[in-house]
Design a protein around this motif. Structure first.
Motif, mmCIF file in Angstrom:
data_model
loop_
_atom_site.group_PDB
_atom_site.id
_atom_site.type_symbol
_atom_site.label_atom_id
_atom_site.label_comp_id
_atom_site.label_asym_id
_atom_site.label_seq_id
_atom_site.Cartn_x
_atom_site.Cartn_y
_atom_site.Cartn_z
ATOM 1 N N THR A 173 -7.585 1.085 -55.106
ATOM 2 C CA THR A 173 -7.625 2.518 -54.821
ATOM 3 C C THR A 173 -9.069 2.869 -54.516
ATOM 4 N N PHE A 174 -9.370 2.949 -53.219
ATOM 5 C CA PHE A 174 -10.786 2.935 -52.845
ATOM 6 C C PHE A 174 -11.379 4.292 -52.535
ATOM 7 N N MET A 175 -10.523 5.297 -52.292
ATOM 8 C CA MET A 175 -11.120 6.621 -52.051
ATOM 9 C C MET A 175 -10.111 7.725 -52.327
ATOM 10 N N MET A 176 -10.619 8.943 -52.386
ATOM 11 C CA MET A 176 -9.742 10.088 -52.591
ATOM 12 C C MET A 176 -10.233 11.278 -51.784
ATOM 13 N N ASN A 177 -9.341 12.169 -51.498
ATOM 14 C CA ASN A 177 -9.743 13.500 -51.055
ATOM 15 C C ASN A 177 -8.735 14.442 -51.691
ATOM 16 N N ASP A 178 -8.610 15.646 -51.190
ATOM 17 C CA ASP A 178 -7.654 16.530 -51.849
ATOM 18 C C ASP A 178 -6.816 17.296 -50.846
ATOM 19 N N GLY B 5 2.785 10.252 -47.609
ATOM 20 C CA GLY B 5 2.117 10.519 -48.879
ATOM 21 C C GLY B 5 2.039 12.014 -49.161
ATOM 22 N N THR B 6 1.748 12.788 -48.113
ATOM 23 C CA THR B 6 1.653 14.237 -48.269
ATOM 24 C C THR B 6 3.002 14.830 -48.674
ATOM 25 N N HIS B 7 4.065 14.338 -48.029
ATOM 26 C CA HIS B 7 5.400 14.843 -48.336
ATOM 27 C C HIS B 7 5.791 14.496 -49.778
ATOM 28 N N GLN B 8 5.439 13.278 -50.224
ATOM 29 C CA GLN B 8 5.737 12.894 -51.606
ATOM 30 C C GLN B 8 5.021 13.818 -52.574
ATOM 31 N N LYS B 9 3.762 14.106 -52.253
ATOM 32 C CA LYS B 9 2.974 14.999 -53.107
ATOM 33 C C LYS B 9 3.631 16.377 -53.167
ATOM 34 N N PRO C 269 -6.015 19.794 -60.109
ATOM 35 C CA PRO C 269 -6.013 18.324 -60.174
ATOM 36 C C PRO C 269 -4.736 17.734 -59.578
ATOM 37 N N GLU C 270 -3.668 18.500 -59.630
ATOM 38 C CA GLU C 270 -2.392 18.076 -59.035
ATOM 39 C C GLU C 270 -2.541 17.808 -57.534
ATOM 40 N N LEU C 271 -3.557 18.412 -56.927
ATOM 41 C CA LEU C 271 -3.717 18.314 -55.474
ATOM 42 C C LEU C 271 -4.603 17.149 -55.039
ATOM 43 N N LEU C 272 -4.976 16.292 -55.986
ATOM 44 C CA LEU C 272 -5.821 15.159 -55.602
ATOM 45 C C LEU C 272 -4.983 14.095 -54.895
ATOM 46 N N ASN C 273 -5.642 13.362 -54.016
ATOM 47 C CA ASN C 273 -4.960 12.454 -53.102
ATOM 48 C C ASN C 273 -5.702 11.118 -53.087
ATOM 49 N N TYR C 274 -5.069 10.078 -53.622
ATOM 50 C CA TYR C 274 -5.735 8.774 -53.712
ATOM 51 C C TYR C 274 -5.254 7.814 -52.633
ATOM 52 N N TYR C 275 -6.202 7.138 -52.009
ATOM 53 C CA TYR C 275 -5.886 6.152 -50.966
ATOM 54 C C TYR C 275 -6.099 4.741 -51.501
ATOM 55 N N SER C 276 -5.146 3.854 -51.179
ATOM 56 C CA SER C 276 -5.304 2.469 -51.603
ATOM 57 C C SER C 276 -5.225 1.530 -50.414
ATOM 58 N N ALA C 277 -5.917 0.406 -50.580
ATOM 59 C CA ALA C 277 -5.778 -0.704 -49.638
ATOM 60 C C ALA C 277 -5.019 -1.801 -50.365
ATOM 61 N N ILE C 278 -4.043 -2.404 -49.702
ATOM 62 C CA ILE C 278 -3.273 -3.477 -50.320
ATOM 63 C C ILE C 278 -3.133 -4.622 -49.319
ATOM 64 N N GLN C 279 -3.372 -5.847 -49.808
ATOM 65 C CA GLN C 279 -3.156 -7.016 -48.958
ATOM 66 C C GLN C 279 -1.685 -7.378 -48.972
#
Lengths: 229, 231
Positions: B60-65, B106-110, B172-182
């Motif tokens: 999980t390498f970055m976030m925005n909101d 991801g946005t729709h899930q949120k 805090p509910e509005l935070l959005n985490y991005y992950s990289a996965i191999q």
């Protein structure tokens, strides 16, 4: 391969269970496509027939332009109509964007050249003797055109069916002008593109199969309708 | 990505082919072994993806909101509401138009998780599921003067052309985490495991993290690196 097998199973399941969501989008697709084909035919059939009968100097050029417009991407027609109907556009006051009316308008614009071009060549291929006989029997210009058109009615119907196939299978206009709103402007094709973006490939393929079945039924109906009179 | 990737490609003398799709489609492509790695922002789906053996080395390498946008007239009167869930409940009560991505992104899930937190289970014709990307959804919300939830980056990119205001932010509910996965190379031996590991690790390297923190649109930082706080 597993996606293909799943798609067939899913299509069967959706049809047999008469899934409510699927019924809504199939009905939307059929309604929008029939409406646009009907409106476009009213304009383009007479125009195409008139063009074939005309002796205008620019007739060949007009035919070339019509044929060129057959290659126009649906999304370009969509953008053009979008610019007309969005809130800042000349027709913005009607608040048509993201409504069925916008889809029908866009699809109508798309297939007018198609129907006109096919109608023109259909009537042109009728034996000139028909025209001359009608004229020598004292028929007026309009009457002659009607006689020739009725001789070509099979080919004219094919023109409409081709146009129907083009609109029910297009996605660019429906997505851009309709907005894929569930229960309102979602059609089979925009639903397919949604399933694809969701990663539900089998569901998307299943809807594609349903689209083909729907088009088949409409074509059968058109053929039966023609045989009757 | 067009900003980040060249910094990775140059030293390693390689080329990353980018396929821009929503998280749902991205994970589907990855679980078919058609890509080497995947970036997504849907923690639940990502965890399932790794648990099912499709992915390894999730970072999980970055976030925005996210921000909750709506018309300036704010018919549901949600401006200043601290909690996104409360604001959602007010939107439902007032029956104001709300545009939903409806595409499993991801946005729709949120968005769905906020609706369930707000205890809203019934949706009327005011709720429009459009099954399209963020850009198209913002355009429609603008045209229909509707409420919508958007990631801040896409909103800022379009801010000039939108007549919508940020009404709720900072929950805090509005935070959005991005992950990289191999993609798991033992499941799909054809994937390029070496390079995808390098890129996944690079996103969490000092250089990658610094680049992420320095990325700005019209003078505002959009993303925050998260490798230190989240494992």
């Amino acid at each position: 391969m597993s996606d293909l097998r799943q798609a067939l199973a899913e299509a069967l399941r959706l049809i047999l269970s008469a899934d409510a969501d699927v019924r809504t989008i199939v009905s939307a697709s059929v309604r929008f496509s029939l409406a646009s084909t009907a409106i476009a035919s009213l304009i383009a059939l007479p125009a195409g027939i008139a063009l074939s009968a005309s002796r205008m100097r620019f007739k060949r050029i007009i035919e070339d332009v019509l044929n060129t417009m057959l290659a126009i991407p649906t999304v370009v027609v969509g953008l053009f109509v979008y610019a007309l109907v969005y809130s800042q556009g000349p027709l913005g006051g009607f608040h048509m964007l993201f409504s069925p009316a916008a889809i029908v308008l866009g699809q109508t614009v798309l297939i007018i050249p198609l129907i006109a071009s096919l109608a023109c060549s259909a009537v042109s291929s009728i034996n000139p003797i028909v025209r001359e006989t009608a004229l020598t029997l004292g028929a007026g210009k309009f009457r002659t055109m009607r006689t020739v058109a009725s001789e070509a009615q099979g080919a004219l119907l094919v023109a409409c069916i081709t146009a129907f196939g083009r609109v029910i299978g297009e996605v660019g206009i429906s997505l851009l002008l309709g907005g894929n709103i569930l229960g309102y402007t979602r059609t089979i094709t925009t639903a397919v593109s949604l399933q694809t973006s969701k990663g539900e490939f089998a569901q998307g393929l299943a809807l594609g199969i349903i689209l083909l079945i729907t088009a088949f039924i409409v074509n059968m109906a058109a053929r039966l309708f023609r045989r009757k009179p | 990505m067009p900003y980040l990737l060249p910094n990775f490609e140059k030293p390693c003398n390689c080329k990353v082919d980018l396929i821009a799709v929503g998280s749902g489609q991205a994970l589907k492509l990855a679980s078919n072994g058609d890509v080497d790695m995947v970036l997504a922002h849907d923690p639940q789906a990502e965890e399932k993806f790794v648990k099912d053996g499709f992915g390894i080395n999730r970072k999980t390498f970055m976030m925005n909101d996210f921000v909750l946008l709506g018309p300036l007239s704010d018919p549901a009167r949600i401006k200043g509401t601290k909690s996104a869930a409360q604001a959602f409940a007010k939107i439902q009560k007032s029956g104001s138009t709300f545009i939903s991505r409806g595409d499993n992104s991801g946005t729709h899930q949120k968005e769905k998780s906020i609706w369930s937190k707000a205890g809203v289970r019934t949706f009327g014709s005011w709720y429009m599921e459009i099954g399209q990307g963020m850009g198209a959804a913002l355009t429609m919300a603008d045209e229909k003067q509707a409420y919508i939830i958007s990631d801040r980056a896409t909103y800022l990119q379009r801010i000039e052309r939108l007549k919508l205001a940020v009404l709720v932010e900072g929950d805090p509910e509005l935070l959005n985490y991005y992950s990289a996965i191999q993609v798991n190379p033992s499941r799909y031996p054809t994937v390029n495991a070496t390079l995808s590991r390098q890129l996944t690790d690079w996103l969490c390297s000092t250089e990658g993290q610094k680049l992420i923190n320095n990325y700005q649109i019209s003078g505002r930082q959009l993303f925050k690196s998260t490798c230190d706080i989240r494992k």
